[in-house]
Scaffold this active site. Structure first.
Site, PDB file in Angstrom:
ATOM      1  NE  ARG A  78      -3.152   2.716   2.608  1.00 34.71           N
ATOM      2  CZ  ARG A  78      -2.945   3.606   3.584  1.00 34.71           C
ATOM      3  NH1 ARG A  78      -2.223   3.310   4.644  1.00 34.71           N
ATOM      4  NH2 ARG A  78      -3.482   4.800   3.501  1.00 34.71           N
ATOM      5  CG  HIS A 122      -0.679   9.010   3.313  1.00 34.15           C
ATOM      6  ND1 HIS A 122      -0.870   7.664   3.568  1.00 34.15           N
ATOM      7  CD2 HIS A 122      -0.276   9.537   4.482  1.00 34.15           C
ATOM      8  CE1 HIS A 122      -0.583   7.405   4.834  1.00 34.15           C
ATOM      9  NE2 HIS A 122      -0.215   8.532   5.405  1.00 34.15           N
ATOM     10  CG  ASN A 292      -4.744   3.708   8.582  1.00 38.00           C
ATOM     11  OD1 ASN A 292      -4.852   2.724   7.869  1.00 38.00           O
ATOM     12  ND2 ASN A 292      -4.330   4.883   8.134  1.00 38.00           N
ATOM     13  CE1 TYR A 294       0.477   2.951  13.390  1.00 36.02           C
ATOM     14  CE2 TYR A 294      -1.468   4.116  12.616  1.00 36.02           C
ATOM     15  CZ  TYR A 294      -0.229   3.554  12.369  1.00 36.02           C
ATOM     16  OH  TYR A 294       0.305   3.588  11.110  1.00 36.02           O
TER      17      TYR A 294
HETATM   18  C1  BGC Z   1      -0.447   7.846   9.180  1.00 34.06           C
HETATM   19  C2  BGC Z   1       0.986   7.520   8.856  1.00 34.06           C
HETATM   20  C3  BGC Z   1       1.835   7.704  10.097  1.00 34.06           C
HETATM   21  C4  BGC Z   1       1.346   6.733  11.142  1.00 34.06           C
HETATM   22  C5  BGC Z   1       2.134   6.755  12.443  1.00 34.06           C
HETATM   23  C6  BGC Z   1      -0.917   7.345  10.507  1.00 34.06           C
HETATM   24  O1  BGC Z   1      -1.647   8.347  11.124  1.00 34.06           O
HETATM   25  O2  BGC Z   1      -1.297   7.462   8.136  1.00 34.06           O
HETATM   26  O3  BGC Z   1       1.401   8.312   7.783  1.00 34.06           O
HETATM   27  O4  BGC Z   1       3.201   7.582   9.861  1.00 34.06           O
HETATM   28  O5  BGC Z   1       0.008   7.003  11.457  1.00 34.06           O
HETATM   29  O6  BGC Z   1       1.988   7.965  13.102  1.00 34.06           O
END
Ligand code: BGC
Length: 455
Positions: A78, A122, A292, A294
């Site tokens: 991607r 992006h 996405n 985290y």
């Molecule tokens: C983004 C990435 C970034 C990653 C880590 C996401 O918000 O799409 O470009 O590097 O998080 O912060």
């Protein structure tokens, strides 16, 4: 009996990057300046004055990078296209060398059996368009659809999976409200306008795809599930607002044709009333969602917090990454099941998941031991499997990131890659996490069961 983690047949194991974070040569061969070129060259905006001028030099090293993907057994990549590389002024004259770069990259991926997933935006708006108001100008949806069309005409068919935008929330919260990302604006009046125009642009690009393209198009959102710190009415209300602001603000308009009710409370008089016809454009049916993930956030009511009256509560005993994000794999399962419950049975791909941790230097034997990242990936990919078992339709997982890269205003200080980059020599060294991920991909998840085995 110990758990097994075999993924569905054809599950797509890949990795992800974004143009400005890895390509370098951002103004080479006729490319125009983007807002990130401008922002990163503005004194004081970037940690240590870092820029993406060279970054990982992928613009010139893409063949070697694709070869490394093949060595690691990755089946998908991607990446994003830089709008100002192909349209230096954002509209009008095409830069053939810029378009040719993506043409060659896509061919190289396909020749090597790596499926391309292309994100059109992006975060690197052409600076020439920012000078005309950027995401604040209502014409931006036409500019974006024209750019998208150019890319479809060139690449659709070879590219079968498209995404319009990456993380509209981060674009507006970081770029228009807090000023910590390009274009560096700080205005509660601008942020909702930028968000709305991002959504209209997304819709216009999807509409254009239905006329020009033959495959699949979707939107990539960052979801950070919000959990209340207590059951008090204040904490519950703050949690709902935090969730509306970050998670539902973009998907509700796309799927339901309206914003969450909380948006008006959050922005008060700065929240505009939008014409109904805008929602018809925004709510174009899409074929997939990129997720996405985290971290999560535990929210408590805080009158002084802004724009949402919710403050995050630090979790005692939890592990935090180098970007101060709590490691919370269950949040990924919760996110995926929530998406299905709320928005229906649409195919999902994890388009980013990963972590920045401190990495030791390359050892004499060439190894980089990054056990925290290995642990993070193992737990999160297991969490994806849990969601599949619960019936969520998940087609792929793209680790963030393939390479260490420019972590936006944090510069090169945060390393998210499974492959280490020596920024002096551009040498790539797969970390233990890359080896681990390669084993997971090769075994279609089987290696996740094995916690003791060496990576
Ligand atoms: C983004 C990435 C970034 C990653 C880590 C996401 O918000 O799409 O470009 O590097 O998080 O912060």
């Amino acid at each position: 009996m110990s758990a097994t983690y075999i993924f569905p047949k054809d599950f797509l194991w890949g990795s992800a990057t974004a143009a400005y974070q890895v390509e370098g040569s951002s103004m080479a061969d006729g490319a125009g300046m983007s807002i990130w070129d401008r922002f990163s060259h503005t004194p004081g905006m970037m940690r240590d004055g870092d820029t993406g001028d060279v970054a990982c030099d992928q613009y010139r090293r893409y063949r070697d990078d694709v070869k490394l993907m093949v060595d690691l057994g990755l089946k998908a990549y991607r990446f994003s296209a830089s709008w100002s590389r192909v349209l230096p002024q954002g509209r009008g004259a095409v830069n053939p060398a810029g378009l040719d770069y993506y043409d060659r990259l896509v061919d190289c991926l396909l020749e090597n059996g790596v499926e391309p997933l292309l994100t059109l935006y992006h975060w690197d708006m052409p600076a020439a368009l920012e000078d005309r108001g950027g995401w604040l100008n209502p014409d931006v949806s036409d500019w974006f659809a024209d750019y998208a069309n150019l890319m479809y005409r060139k690449l659709d068919g070879r590219v079968k999976t498209w995404a319009t935008l990456n993380e509209p929330w981060v674009i507006t919260d970081g770029g228009y409200l807090h000023g910590v990302l390009a274009p560096g604006h700080r205005s509660p009046y601008e942020a909702p306008i930028a968000s709305h125009h991002l959504l209209r642009s997304h819709g216009a690009a999807v509409k254009a795809y239905r006329a020009e393209g033959r495959h699949r198009i979707g939107l990539v959102v960052n979801i950070e599930p919000k959990y209340p710190a207590s059951q008090s009415p204040q904490d519950l209300a703050a949690t709902a607002c935090a969730d509306a602001y970050m998670n539902r603000q973009y998907l509700d308009p796309v799927f339901f044709g309206r914003y969450p009710d909380e948006m008006k409370d959050i922005f008060g008089e700065a929240w505009p009333t939008w014409p109904d016809e805008d929602f018809a454009l925004i709510a174009q049916p899409i074929d997939w969602i990129g997720v996405n993930y985290y971290t999560r956030s535990v929210a408590r009511h805080d009158e002084t917090a802004w724009p949402v009256k919710a403050a995050p509560v630090r979790q005692i005993g939890a592990t935090y990454t180098e970007t101060e994000w709590e490691v919370f794999p269950q949040g990924l399962t919760d996110t995926l099941t929530w998406l299905k419950d709320r928005y229906g049975d649409i195919p999902l791909t994890i388009t980013e998941n990963g972590a920045a941790f401190f990495d030791p230097p390359v050892a004499e034997d060439g190894r980089i031991q990054d056990p925290l990242r290995v642990g993070y990936l193992r737990k999160h990919i297991r969490a994806v499997h849990d969601a599949i078992r619960l019936g969520v339709n998940i087609e792929g997982y793209m680790v963030w990131s393939f390479l260490d890269n420019l972590e936006w205003s944090n510069g090169f200080s945060k390393r998210f890659g499974v492959v280490h980059v020596n920024y002096q020599t551009q040498e790539r060294t797969p970390k233990d996490s890359a080896r681990f991920y390669a084993r997971v991909a090769a075994s279609n998840g089987g290696a996740l069961a094995d916690t003791a085995a060496p990576v």
